[in-house]
Design a protein around this motif. Structure first.
Motif, PDB file in Angstrom:
ATOM      1  N   ALA A  27       7.415  -0.329  -9.387  1.00 10.21           N
ATOM      2  CA  ALA A  27       6.146   0.279  -8.978  1.00 10.21           C
ATOM      3  C   ALA A  27       4.963  -0.488  -9.565  1.00 10.21           C
ATOM      4  O   ALA A  27       3.964  -0.721  -8.882  1.00 10.21           O
ATOM      5  N   ALA A  28       5.077  -0.896 -10.829  1.00  4.06           N
ATOM      6  CA  ALA A  28       4.002  -1.675 -11.450  1.00  4.06           C
ATOM      7  C   ALA A  28       3.863  -3.036 -10.780  1.00  4.06           C
ATOM      8  O   ALA A  28       2.749  -3.531 -10.575  1.00  4.06           O
ATOM      9  N   GLN A  29       4.986  -3.613 -10.410  1.00  4.77           N
ATOM     10  CA  GLN A  29       4.954  -4.902  -9.732  1.00  4.77           C
ATOM     11  C   GLN A  29       4.353  -4.761  -8.330  1.00  4.77           C
ATOM     12  O   GLN A  29       3.584  -5.613  -7.898  1.00  4.77           O
ATOM     13  N   ARG A  30       4.687  -3.695  -7.625  1.00  2.15           N
ATOM     14  CA  ARG A  30       4.115  -3.445  -6.299  1.00  2.15           C
ATOM     15  C   ARG A  30       2.607  -3.211  -6.402  1.00  2.15           C
ATOM     16  O   ARG A  30       1.837  -3.663  -5.556  1.00  2.15           O
ATOM     17  N   HIS A  31       2.171  -2.542  -7.463  1.00  8.25           N
ATOM     18  CA  HIS A  31       0.755  -2.310  -7.682  1.00  8.25           C
ATOM     19  C   HIS A  31       0.031  -3.637  -7.928  1.00  8.25           C
ATOM     20  O   HIS A  31      -1.084  -3.857  -7.430  1.00  8.25           O
ATOM     21  N   LEU A  32       0.666  -4.526  -8.686  1.00  4.90           N
ATOM     22  CA  LEU A  32       0.093  -5.854  -8.932  1.00  4.90           C
ATOM     23  C   LEU A  32       0.038  -6.660  -7.642  1.00  4.90           C
ATOM     24  O   LEU A  32      -0.956  -7.357  -7.370  1.00  4.90           O
ATOM     25  N   PHE A  33       1.074  -6.578  -6.824  1.00  3.13           N
ATOM     26  CA  PHE A  33       1.098  -7.263  -5.539  1.00  3.13           C
ATOM     27  C   PHE A  33      -0.033  -6.752  -4.651  1.00  3.13           C
ATOM     28  O   PHE A  33      -0.709  -7.533  -3.973  1.00  3.13           O
ATOM     29  N   ASN A  34      -0.260  -5.455  -4.677  1.00  2.00           N
ATOM     30  CA  ASN A  34      -1.353  -4.841  -3.936  1.00  2.00           C
ATOM     31  C   ASN A  34      -2.686  -5.443  -4.373  1.00  2.00           C
ATOM     32  O   ASN A  34      -3.536  -5.791  -3.556  1.00  2.00           O
TER      33      ASN A  34
ATOM     34  N   ALA B 214       0.843  -1.197   0.000  1.00  2.00           N
ATOM     35  CA  ALA B 214       0.000   0.000   0.000  1.00  2.00           C
ATOM     36  C   ALA B 214       0.877   1.245   0.000  1.00  2.00           C
ATOM     37  O   ALA B 214       1.881   1.307   0.715  1.00  2.00           O
ATOM     38  N   PRO B 215       0.524   2.246  -0.779  1.00  2.00           N
ATOM     39  CA  PRO B 215       1.331   3.470  -0.793  1.00  2.00           C
ATOM     40  C   PRO B 215       1.114   4.315   0.461  1.00  2.00           C
ATOM     41  O   PRO B 215       0.116   4.171   1.157  1.00  2.00           O
ATOM     42  N   VAL B 216       2.068   5.179   0.726  1.00  2.00           N
ATOM     43  CA  VAL B 216       1.979   6.128   1.833  1.00  2.00           C
ATOM     44  C   VAL B 216       1.709   7.491   1.225  1.00  2.00           C
ATOM     45  O   VAL B 216       2.426   7.931   0.331  1.00  2.00           O
ATOM     46  N   THR B 217       0.669   8.161   1.695  1.00  2.00           N
ATOM     47  CA  THR B 217       0.331   9.486   1.195  1.00  2.00           C
ATOM     48  C   THR B 217       0.692  10.520   2.248  1.00  2.00           C
ATOM     49  O   THR B 217       0.241  10.446   3.381  1.00  2.00           O
ATOM     50  N   ARG B 218       1.499  11.470   1.852  1.00  2.00           N
ATOM     51  CA  ARG B 218       1.870  12.576   2.728  1.00  2.00           C
ATOM     52  C   ARG B 218       1.278  13.834   2.119  1.00  2.00           C
ATOM     53  O   ARG B 218       1.555  14.165   0.982  1.00  2.00           O
ATOM     54  N   ALA B 219       0.446  14.513   2.892  1.00  2.00           N
ATOM     55  CA  ALA B 219      -0.234  15.694   2.372  1.00  2.00           C
ATOM     56  C   ALA B 219      -0.099  16.846   3.359  1.00  2.00           C
ATOM     57  O   ALA B 219      -0.274  16.674   4.561  1.00  2.00           O
ATOM     58  N   SER B 220       0.242  17.984   2.804  1.00  2.00           N
ATOM     59  CA  SER B 220       0.211  19.212   3.592  1.00  2.00           C
ATOM     60  C   SER B 220      -0.876  20.083   2.969  1.00  2.00           C
ATOM     61  O   SER B 220      -1.669  19.618   2.154  1.00  2.00           O
TER      62      SER B 220
ATOM     63  N   LEU C 130       1.978  14.034  -1.817  1.00  2.00           N
ATOM     64  CA  LEU C 130       3.072  13.182  -2.233  1.00  2.00           C
ATOM     65  C   LEU C 130       2.706  11.742  -1.918  1.00  2.00           C
ATOM     66  O   LEU C 130       2.337  11.425  -0.785  1.00  2.00           O
ATOM     67  N   VAL C 131       2.819  10.869  -2.903  1.00  2.00           N
ATOM     68  CA  VAL C 131       2.529   9.449  -2.726  1.00  2.00           C
ATOM     69  C   VAL C 131       3.841   8.687  -2.879  1.00  2.00           C
ATOM     70  O   VAL C 131       4.495   8.767  -3.914  1.00  2.00           O
ATOM     71  N   LEU C 132       4.226   7.952  -1.839  1.00  2.00           N
ATOM     72  CA  LEU C 132       5.498   7.232  -1.803  1.00  2.00           C
ATOM     73  C   LEU C 132       5.266   5.754  -1.525  1.00  2.00           C
ATOM     74  O   LEU C 132       4.197   5.361  -1.061  1.00  2.00           O
ATOM     75  N   HIS C 133       6.297   4.944  -1.788  1.00  2.00           N
ATOM     76  CA  HIS C 133       6.195   3.540  -1.410  1.00  2.00           C
ATOM     77  C   HIS C 133       6.577   3.382   0.054  1.00  2.00           C
ATOM     78  O   HIS C 133       7.277   4.206   0.625  1.00  2.00           O
TER      79      HIS C 133
END
Length: 135
Positions: A98-105, A42-48, A53-56
């Protein structure tokens, strides 16, 4: 164990490691998002107030993430739906990892559903074709 091995690219040894890392307690994760976060998919979203910003995820179960890498890599050649999903992510601009992590998700969401309902993996439900979605 039959639920795990029904997924494409998940043989007996990776399925056993996946089961060992997730555990057999059905109530361990409240929802699929918890499992995805634990695995690091799952991605980590950091927002101000001004930036988003969306990070792994860097803090994760490393053994589970390693199994996910092998699982998705094997599934790319065994599943047409997984390959199409991966290719769509690559065309959208994602790098390979990133595409592989998305598929894993995506696979973890399907796995959570299958474990909760007692079903095995179904390709048509996991990756419906675009013309089936429109209908």
């Amino acid at each position: 164990m039959a639920t795990f091995t029904s997924f494409p690219g998940l043989g007996e040894l990776p399925a056993a490691r996946l089961l060992a890392e997730i555990g057999d307690d059905a109530t361990r994760f409240a929802d699929a998002r918890g499992l995805k976060a634990y695995a690091g998919a799952a991605p980590v979203t950091r927002a101000s107030g001004k930036k988003l910003l969306v990070l792994h995820r860097k803090v994760k179960n490393q053994r589970l993430a390693a199994v996910g890498y092998l699982w998705t890599f094997a599934a790319l050649r065994l599943s047409t739906g997984a390959r199409a999903h991966y290719d769509r992510r690559r065309m959208a601009g994602d790098r390979h990892t990133a595409a592989q992590r998305h598929l894993f998700n995506r696979f973890l969401g399907c796995l959570y559903y299958c474990l909760q309902t007692g079903q095995t993996y179904a390709e048509a439900q996991a990756f419906p074709m675009p013309h089936q979605i429109a209908a």
